[in-house]
Write an enzyme that holds these catalytic residues in place. Structure first.
Site, PDB file in Angstrom:
ATOM      1  N   GLU A 229       0.784  -1.272   0.071  1.00  0.00           N
ATOM      2  CA  GLU A 229       0.054  -0.167   0.077  1.00  0.00           C
ATOM      3  C   GLU A 229       0.991   1.457  -0.106  1.00  0.00           C
ATOM      4  O   GLU A 229       0.645   2.232  -0.712  1.00  0.00           O
ATOM      5  CB  GLU A 229      -0.849  -0.063   1.160  1.00  0.00           C
ATOM      6  CG  GLU A 229      -1.941  -1.016   1.053  1.00  0.00           C
ATOM      7  CD  GLU A 229      -2.818  -1.288   2.291  1.00  0.00           C
ATOM      8  OE1 GLU A 229      -3.903  -1.022   2.227  1.00  0.00           O
ATOM      9  OE2 GLU A 229      -2.344  -1.334   3.191  1.00  0.00           O
TER      10      GLU A 229
ATOM     11  N   GLU B 169      -4.046  -9.259   4.357  1.00  0.00           N
ATOM     12  CA  GLU B 169      -4.727  -8.658   5.506  1.00  0.00           C
ATOM     13  C   GLU B 169      -5.999  -9.731   5.796  1.00  0.00           C
ATOM     14  O   GLU B 169      -6.206  -9.911   7.097  1.00  0.00           O
ATOM     15  CB  GLU B 169      -5.273  -7.411   5.436  1.00  0.00           C
ATOM     16  CG  GLU B 169      -4.105  -6.268   5.568  1.00  0.00           C
ATOM     17  CD  GLU B 169      -3.357  -6.053   4.270  1.00  0.00           C
ATOM     18  OE1 GLU B 169      -2.660  -4.900   4.421  1.00  0.00           O
ATOM     19  OE2 GLU B 169      -3.692  -6.748   3.317  1.00  0.00           O
TER      20      GLU B 169
END
Length: 700
Positions: free
Chosen positions: A105, A125
């Protein structure tokens, strides 16, 4: 410092340096912010390169901050990504080795990305019950395309950078470096080549559409629903990516954040975060530091070519370690080798193994009928019948023939390892390596530490476990160690439930609905009812006052040993694992109940689950108090990876903490009033009572 700042002519280089994976903890985030401020203020700097030191670009969140407020403290990751994205000078992310989670990210907030071949890319995640929370669901679909991005986000899987770089239309990588060694030089050159480009490209500004949007996302939801019934995160991943295709970027970011925060407080997410940390903590032994010298393990010997021995051998063959397999008779050796071949050939048919790999592995396997031909092995593991007399013969023989410094391991599942070690003149070299069946599949390895086992032996076998891809948990010496000592209480409760009115299928269905991979009776049929029968016979002599249901003994007296005989608590058809209820078994249970003068009662699924699970909890509390297990989380790992406890509940002790230990103790005390149960067992363990009195949890 967890990030370094250097200027190379007109290019500033920010290097993350927070071993082992350059986690994005608060100190690293502050260092990035400080470095960006310097670069933007320096008129000589025309562009910025962001990279990572050591063996990662960045693995994402710093696990030391998991579940703590510091993870959100400013500048949080969103703020750092915004800082990069709004830079007035181009920022180039130079990715290598690992770019996962928040690390990926972070790179998506940069203007450009260059990657070294072999870089592992992932947004994992979902594996801890979350969705990406720093723009991953909004930026990756824009950079990679909706479908490949959603596949990565929903699965949490890892993909090599060069594979992603081949996707048509991808904007994730602007350039692939020739090699990891040339990445730094190529990143500097690339940064110089784009220094004057304006406007600066941003991933957030890329279009994000799917030509069959509604139909595609409905299909994705249906797929996810079937695969992740106990976990809410995968479905929320689909929601977040769909929002990326239908709303403005800022709206999508807000929606992602709300979904992320809501998931963080679900019991499933708490359980998965607990297991993530527990698995890493299990590898640490309090009095065996990480720099403890290890013995070299270049070759392994396995004694016993049965189901367990063959499975153990396969673990080492898979890891490229030569194995010598010993049996008493040639026919047994031939059967063992044939089974190993059959297992590998099955993997080839399923496309899980290539033929050349199969040949390489089988070439590492040799066999013998003579103990003296094992003498040069660095590690020998016995997998013979679970009988102390048999173990004595084996270990006395090994003591005579094995070279000095060889590690002598027993696969015993219940027997006293200290007695086994005493059969040798080298007890410091003896350790328990309790594999779980099937040994080539099950991830758990219980490492049993004898009172004289050397620290270097412990360090070595923990490293060996990692090499053969096992999750290792250390246990002290007691009857049954951690897992089987607890499962005995679970099995006793299952027997009492039959006596009181349940059928095997009612108990199994209740537990499987709770989330276990299989109920106690299906599990016993799979393992072999004769194995637990042999243990009970020993118990009857050692603990004549211990209360048991005799139903399982009656079943075994009829030769119903489980799947291997086609008949156990259930019937089985050859080649299938389906458990078929048997009327004869139900009659046997009813007649035994009648002989005991018991009037059957209706028992709820809730009571079934509580009695089985809380029996594990109470015995685990005794195990902790006695120091057999180092910590509560180790016990959860044993039950998740070795006994099919539902992952989304985090293990028996994590589940008890979630329910509240006060409530657990109150329920145990109620069970103690049942005249057909074992009142003495249901007295809460002293540790459990203390935790309740102090308002604490197992986790604390």
């Amino acid at each position: 410092m967890t990030a370094h700042y250097q200027v190379h002519g007109d290019i500033a280089v920010i290097t993350l340096d927070n071993p082992p994976v350059n986690g994005l903890g608060l100190s690293t985030r502050l260092a990035i912010a400080d470095s960006m401020t310097k670069a933007l203020a320096d008129s000589a700097v025309q562009a910025i390169v962001l990279t990572g030191a050591g063996k990662a670009f960045s693995g994402g969140a710093d696990i030391k901050e998991f579940g703590k407020d510091v993870a959100f403290r400013e500048p949080n990751l969103l703020s750092i990504i915004a800082l990069l994205e709004n830079s007035t000078k181009p920022v180039v992310a130079a990715l290598h080795t690992v770019a996962m989670g928040g690390g990926l990210e972070l790179s998506l907030g940069c203007n450009y990305r260059i990657a070294a071949p072999g870089t592992s890319i992932a947004l994992p995640e979902v594996k801890i019950g979350l969705i990406p929370g720093a723009g991953g669901t909004q930026r990756l679909p824009r950079a990679l395309g909706v479908e490949p991005a959603l596949n990565m986000i929903v699965s949490g899987g890892t993909v090599k950078a060069e594979m992603l770089a081949m996707l048509p239309g991808q904007k994730l990588f602007d350039k692939m470096a020739a090699s990891a060694d040339s990445l730094a030089e190529e990143a500097l050159a690339f940064a110089r080549s784009v220094a004057a480009v304006r406007p600066l490209p941003r991933v957030r500004d890329l279009p994000c559409k799917h030509p069959q949007g509604d139909a595609y996302f409905q299909f994705a939801r249906n797929m996810v629903k079937g695969m992740a019934k106990h976990f809410p995160a995968p479905a929320k991943c689909v929601d977040a990516v769909e929002i990326a295709t239908k709303k403005k970027f800022e709206e999508g970011m807000a929606a992602e954040r709300e979904l992320f925060l809501n998931l963080m407080w679900t019991s499933e997410c708490r359980a998965l975060r607990h297991l993530f940390l527990a698995e890493r903590a299990a590898s640490k032994i309090p009095d065996v530091p990480s720099d403890t010298p290890q013995r070299e393990i270049k070759s392994v010997a396995v004694i016993g070519a049965g189901t367990m021995g063959g499975g153990i051998a396969m673990n080492f063959l898979n890891a490229g370690v030569p194995v010598k397999l010993l049996e008493a008779k040639q026919e047994a050796l031939d059967r063992g080798v044939a089974t190993i071949r059959k297992n590998y050939e099955s993997q080839i048919k399923k496309g899980k193994l290539k033929a050349d790999k199969y040949e390489q592995r089988m070439a590492l396997l040799s066999t013998t009928l003579r103990y003296d031909e094992l003498k040069e092995a660095d590690l020998v593991i016995e997998a013979v019948f679970e009988d102390m007399g048999v173990k004595e013969t084996v270990f006395k023989e090994l003591d005579c023939v094995m070279k000095p410094g060889a590690i002598l391991a027993s696969n015993t599942s219940t027997l006293d390892l200290n007695r086994i070690a005493a059969f040798t003149n080298r007890p410091q070299d003896v350790v328990g390596l309790h594999f779980f069946s099937p040994a080539n599949v099950m991830k758990l390895l219980e490492i049993v530490r004898g009172e004289k086992t050397g620290k270097d032996v412990m360090a070595t076998v923990m490293s060996v476990a990692k090499k053969i891809r096992k999750t290792a948990v250390v246990s002290g010496v007691c009857d049954g160690f951690i897992g089987n000592r607890m499962i005995e209480q679970y099995a006793r409760q299952a027997g009492f439930l039959l006596d009181e009115g349940c059928t095997p299928q009612q108990v199994d269905k209740a537990v499987e609905k709770f989330g276990f991979a299989m109920g106690p009776f299906r599990m016993s049929d799979l393992a072999g009812n004769d194995i637990s029968w042999a243990i009970r016979k020993r118990r009857y002599q050692e603990k004549p006052n211990l209360k048991y249901s005799k139903t399982a003994d009656l079943l075994c007296e009829k030769g119903r040993f489980g799947q291997k005989t086609g008949a156990g608590w259930y019937d089985y058809v050859a080649g299938k694992r389906d458990a078929i209820p048997n009327a004869e078994v139900e009659t046997l249970i009813a007649e035994h109940r009648k002989a005991l003068g018991i009037t059957p009662r209706k028992i709820s699924d809730e009571e079934i689950v509580q009695r089985l699970v809380f029996s594990l909890v109470n015995e685990a509390a005794h195990i902790l108090e006695e120091g057999i297990a180092n910590k509560a989380s180790d016990i959860d790992i044993v039950y998740i990876f070795g006994y099919g406890f539902p992952v989304h509940r985090g293990g028996p002790l994590r589940y008890a903490d979630e329910l509240g230990l006060f409530n657990v103790v109150q329920t145990m005390q109620r069970f103690a009033q049942n005249p057909l149960d074992d009142a003495a067992f249901w007295q809460p363990a002293p540790l459990l009572q203390r935790l309740v009195a102090d308002g604490k949890t197992f986790g604390q």
